[in-house]
Scaffold this active site. Structure first.
Site, PDB file in Angstrom:
ATOM      1  N   HIS A   1       9.279  13.828 -12.206  1.00  0.00           N
ATOM      2  CA  HIS A   1       9.910  14.623 -11.161  1.00  0.00           C
ATOM      3  C   HIS A   1      11.337  14.164 -10.947  1.00  0.00           C
ATOM      4  O   HIS A   1      11.668  12.989 -11.102  1.00  0.00           O
ATOM      5  CB  HIS A   1       9.113  14.586  -9.852  1.00  0.00           C
ATOM      6  CG  HIS A   1       8.855  13.213  -9.312  1.00  0.00           C
ATOM      7  ND1 HIS A   1       7.944  12.349  -9.888  1.00  0.00           N
ATOM      8  CD2 HIS A   1       9.381  12.559  -8.254  1.00  0.00           C
ATOM      9  CE1 HIS A   1       7.914  11.225  -9.193  1.00  0.00           C
ATOM     10  NE2 HIS A   1       8.790  11.320  -8.195  1.00  0.00           N
TER      11      HIS A   1
ATOM     12  N   HIS B   1      14.469  14.088  -8.230  1.00  0.00           N
ATOM     13  CA  HIS B   1      14.851  14.188  -6.830  1.00  0.00           C
ATOM     14  C   HIS B   1      16.267  14.762  -6.753  1.00  0.00           C
ATOM     15  O   HIS B   1      17.153  14.293  -7.467  1.00  0.00           O
ATOM     16  CB  HIS B   1      14.890  12.807  -6.160  1.00  0.00           C
ATOM     17  CG  HIS B   1      13.590  12.104  -6.094  1.00  0.00           C
ATOM     18  ND1 HIS B   1      12.828  12.061  -4.947  1.00  0.00           N
ATOM     19  CD2 HIS B   1      12.906  11.392  -7.024  1.00  0.00           C
ATOM     20  CE1 HIS B   1      11.748  11.347  -5.162  1.00  0.00           C
ATOM     21  NE2 HIS B   1      11.762  10.931  -6.427  1.00  0.00           N
TER      22      HIS B   1
ATOM     23  N   GLU C   1       6.586   6.455  -8.181  1.00  0.00           N
ATOM     24  CA  GLU C   1       5.418   6.416  -7.308  1.00  0.00           C
ATOM     25  C   GLU C   1       4.340   7.407  -7.727  1.00  0.00           C
ATOM     26  O   GLU C   1       3.162   7.128  -7.608  1.00  0.00           O
ATOM     27  CB  GLU C   1       5.836   6.687  -5.857  1.00  0.00           C
ATOM     28  CG  GLU C   1       6.700   5.584  -5.282  1.00  0.00           C
ATOM     29  CD  GLU C   1       7.119   5.849  -3.850  1.00  0.00           C
ATOM     30  OE1 GLU C   1       6.537   6.740  -3.196  1.00  0.00           O
ATOM     31  OE2 GLU C   1       8.038   5.164  -3.389  1.00  0.00           O
ATOM     32  N   VAL C   2       4.737   8.586  -8.179  1.00  0.00           N
ATOM     33  CA  VAL C   2       3.791   9.602  -8.644  1.00  0.00           C
ATOM     34  C   VAL C   2       4.004   9.771 -10.142  1.00  0.00           C
ATOM     35  O   VAL C   2       5.123  10.079 -10.576  1.00  0.00           O
ATOM     36  CB  VAL C   2       3.997  10.948  -7.907  1.00  0.00           C
ATOM     37  CG1 VAL C   2       3.075  12.019  -8.480  1.00  0.00           C
ATOM     38  CG2 VAL C   2       3.780  10.784  -6.411  1.00  0.00           C
TER      39      VAL C   2
ATOM     40  N   ASN D   1      12.983   8.540 -11.344  1.00  0.00           N
ATOM     41  CA  ASN D   1      12.417   7.191 -11.437  1.00  0.00           C
ATOM     42  C   ASN D   1      11.382   7.200 -12.561  1.00  0.00           C
ATOM     43  O   ASN D   1      10.579   8.118 -12.651  1.00  0.00           O
ATOM     44  CB  ASN D   1      11.754   6.798 -10.112  1.00  0.00           C
ATOM     45  CG  ASN D   1      12.746   6.772  -8.968  1.00  0.00           C
ATOM     46  OD1 ASN D   1      13.844   6.259  -9.100  1.00  0.00           O
ATOM     47  ND2 ASN D   1      12.359   7.333  -7.849  1.00  0.00           N
TER      48      ASN D   1
ATOM     49  N   ASP E   1      10.672  17.545  -0.282  1.00  0.00           N
ATOM     50  CA  ASP E   1       9.937  16.285  -0.181  1.00  0.00           C
ATOM     51  C   ASP E   1       9.372  16.155   1.232  1.00  0.00           C
ATOM     52  O   ASP E   1      10.059  16.478   2.204  1.00  0.00           O
ATOM     53  CB  ASP E   1      10.884  15.116  -0.478  1.00  0.00           C
ATOM     54  CG  ASP E   1      10.142  13.814  -0.702  1.00  0.00           C
ATOM     55  OD1 ASP E   1       9.512  13.315   0.262  1.00  0.00           O
ATOM     56  OD2 ASP E   1      10.201  13.281  -1.822  1.00  0.00           O
ATOM     57  N   ILE E   2       8.137  15.684   1.351  1.00  0.00           N
ATOM     58  CA  ILE E   2       7.520  15.570   2.683  1.00  0.00           C
ATOM     59  C   ILE E   2       8.033  14.352   3.456  1.00  0.00           C
ATOM     60  O   ILE E   2       7.834  14.258   4.664  1.00  0.00           O
ATOM     61  CB  ILE E   2       5.974  15.545   2.620  1.00  0.00           C
ATOM     62  CG1 ILE E   2       5.464  14.354   1.816  1.00  0.00           C
ATOM     63  CG2 ILE E   2       5.434  16.849   2.080  1.00  0.00           C
ATOM     64  CD1 ILE E   2       3.964  14.125   1.934  1.00  0.00           C
TER      65      ILE E   2
END
Length: 115
Positions: A99, A101, A94-95, A86, A30-31
């Site tokens: 995905h 985490h 958010e995206v 999420n 993750d950035i």
């Protein structure tokens, strides 16, 4: 979803720090990490969220879950880790590309939700 940021990362159009890849799954750091280990694991096939999964996604999602455990161990999370997916507005996604985490590190993580 040609403009999806995670689809573009999977295709190599946006650079990432890859930690794992197979035919179904791509994983990268993750950035904006919130823990010493913070890796995102995405199915290569675009799926908006868990709410959009169907039986056709079973193999990819099974592989994603198996890969997540191996990725966490490979990142040094041998004493435990947290996985989070999420989903949707209420889940604060958010995206809108499903995905997972992986969060971990040497010290215990804080509680997920405040009561």
């Amino acid at each position: 979803m040609s403009e999806c940021i995670f689809c573009r990362i999977v295709r190599g159009e946006i650079p990432s720090k890859k930690v794992y890849e197979d035919e179904h799954v791509y994983a990268f750091h993750d950035i904006n990490p919130v823990a010493p280990v913070h890796v995102l694991v995405v199915p290569k096939q675009h799926v908006d969220s868990m709410a959009h999964l169907t039986a056709e996604h079973e193999a990819a999602m099974g592989r994603l879950m198996v890969a997540a455990g191996q990725i966490a161990r490979d990142q040094g999370c041998t004493d435990g880790f947290r996985t989070i997916i999420n989903t949707g507005r209420v889940g604060l996604q958010e995206v809108y590309h499903l995905h997972l985490h992986i969060l971990g590190g040497a010290d215990p993580l804080p509680p997920m939700l405040t009561r």
